[in-house]
Write a protein that holds these residues in place. Structure first.
Motif, short mmCIF file in Angstrom:
data_model
loop_
_atom_site.label_atom_id
_atom_site.label_comp_id
_atom_site.label_asym_id
_atom_site.label_seq_id
_atom_site.Cartn_x
_atom_site.Cartn_y
_atom_site.Cartn_z
N GLY A 22 48.79 33.80 -12.27
CA GLY A 22 49.09 32.70 -11.37
C GLY A 22 50.52 32.64 -10.88
N ILE A 23 51.40 33.53 -11.37
CA ILE A 23 52.79 33.53 -10.93
C ILE A 23 52.88 34.08 -9.51
N GLN A 24 53.55 33.34 -8.65
CA GLN A 24 53.73 33.80 -7.28
C GLN A 24 54.88 34.80 -7.27
N ALA A 30 59.88 30.25 -7.40
CA ALA A 30 58.51 30.09 -7.90
C ALA A 30 58.59 29.95 -9.42
N PRO A 31 57.79 29.06 -10.00
CA PRO A 31 57.85 28.88 -11.45
C PRO A 31 57.19 30.03 -12.21
N GLY A 32 57.61 30.23 -13.43
CA GLY A 32 56.96 31.16 -14.34
C GLY A 32 55.87 30.40 -15.10
N HIS A 33 55.81 30.62 -16.41
CA HIS A 33 54.90 29.82 -17.24
C HIS A 33 55.48 29.71 -18.65
N VAL A 64 55.83 42.55 -18.82
CA VAL A 64 57.28 42.46 -18.69
C VAL A 64 57.59 42.11 -17.24
N TRP A 65 58.30 41.01 -17.07
CA TRP A 65 58.67 40.49 -15.75
C TRP A 65 60.17 40.55 -15.55
N ASN A 66 60.58 40.70 -14.30
CA ASN A 66 61.97 40.50 -13.90
C ASN A 66 62.00 39.32 -12.95
N TYR A 67 63.03 38.48 -13.10
CA TYR A 67 63.23 37.40 -12.13
C TYR A 67 64.59 37.62 -11.50
N ALA A 76 63.14 37.26 -3.03
CA ALA A 76 63.49 37.70 -4.39
C ALA A 76 62.57 36.91 -5.31
N GLY A 77 62.80 36.90 -6.58
CA GLY A 77 61.97 36.11 -7.50
C GLY A 77 61.29 36.99 -8.51
N TRP A 78 60.04 36.69 -8.83
CA TRP A 78 59.30 37.36 -9.88
C TRP A 78 58.73 38.72 -9.43
N SER A 79 58.86 39.70 -10.31
CA SER A 79 58.21 41.00 -10.09
C SER A 79 57.88 41.58 -11.46
N ILE A 80 56.80 42.35 -11.51
CA ILE A 80 56.42 42.99 -12.76
C ILE A 80 57.24 44.26 -12.92
N MET A 81 57.79 44.43 -14.07
CA MET A 81 58.63 45.57 -14.37
C MET A 81 57.86 46.86 -14.13
N GLY A 82 58.44 47.78 -13.37
CA GLY A 82 57.81 49.07 -13.12
C GLY A 82 56.87 49.09 -11.93
#
Length: 83
Positions: A22-24, A30-33, A64-67, A76-82
């Motif tokens: 559900g993370i945008q 955008a919020p995480g959880h 694993v996420w990067n913000y 910018a914001g949330w992305s999955i590592m790799g």
């Protein structure tokens, strides 16, 4: 049997728990959880200056996420590592 010099890699995305799914992504603010555990952060030089990137790991599914906190880039914001 023919072997490839560069065999295809497994491009299967990680299995995300429902809160991670559900993370945008790629949207600043955008919020995480609640199950994301904050890790290390570091600075990256951009054309307009330094931005902070913080790593998080989901306690539930292990993703694993990067913000990236870049106030000049709305994408910018949330992305999955790799990925």
């Amino acid at each position: 049997m023919t072997t490839h010099p560069n065999p295809p890699h497994d491009a299967t995305p990680p299995t995300l728990c429902e809160p991670c799914a559900g993370i945008q992504r790629n949207w600043r603010r955008a919020p995480g959880h609640a199950e994301l555990v904050q890790g290390i952060n570091h600075k990256i030089e951009r054309s307009h200056g330094l931005v902070t990137v913080t790593r998080y790991v989901c306690d539930h599914c292990g993703t694993v996420w990067n913000y990236e906190n870049d106030k000049t880039n709305q994408h910018a914001g949330w992305s999955i590592m790799g990925q």
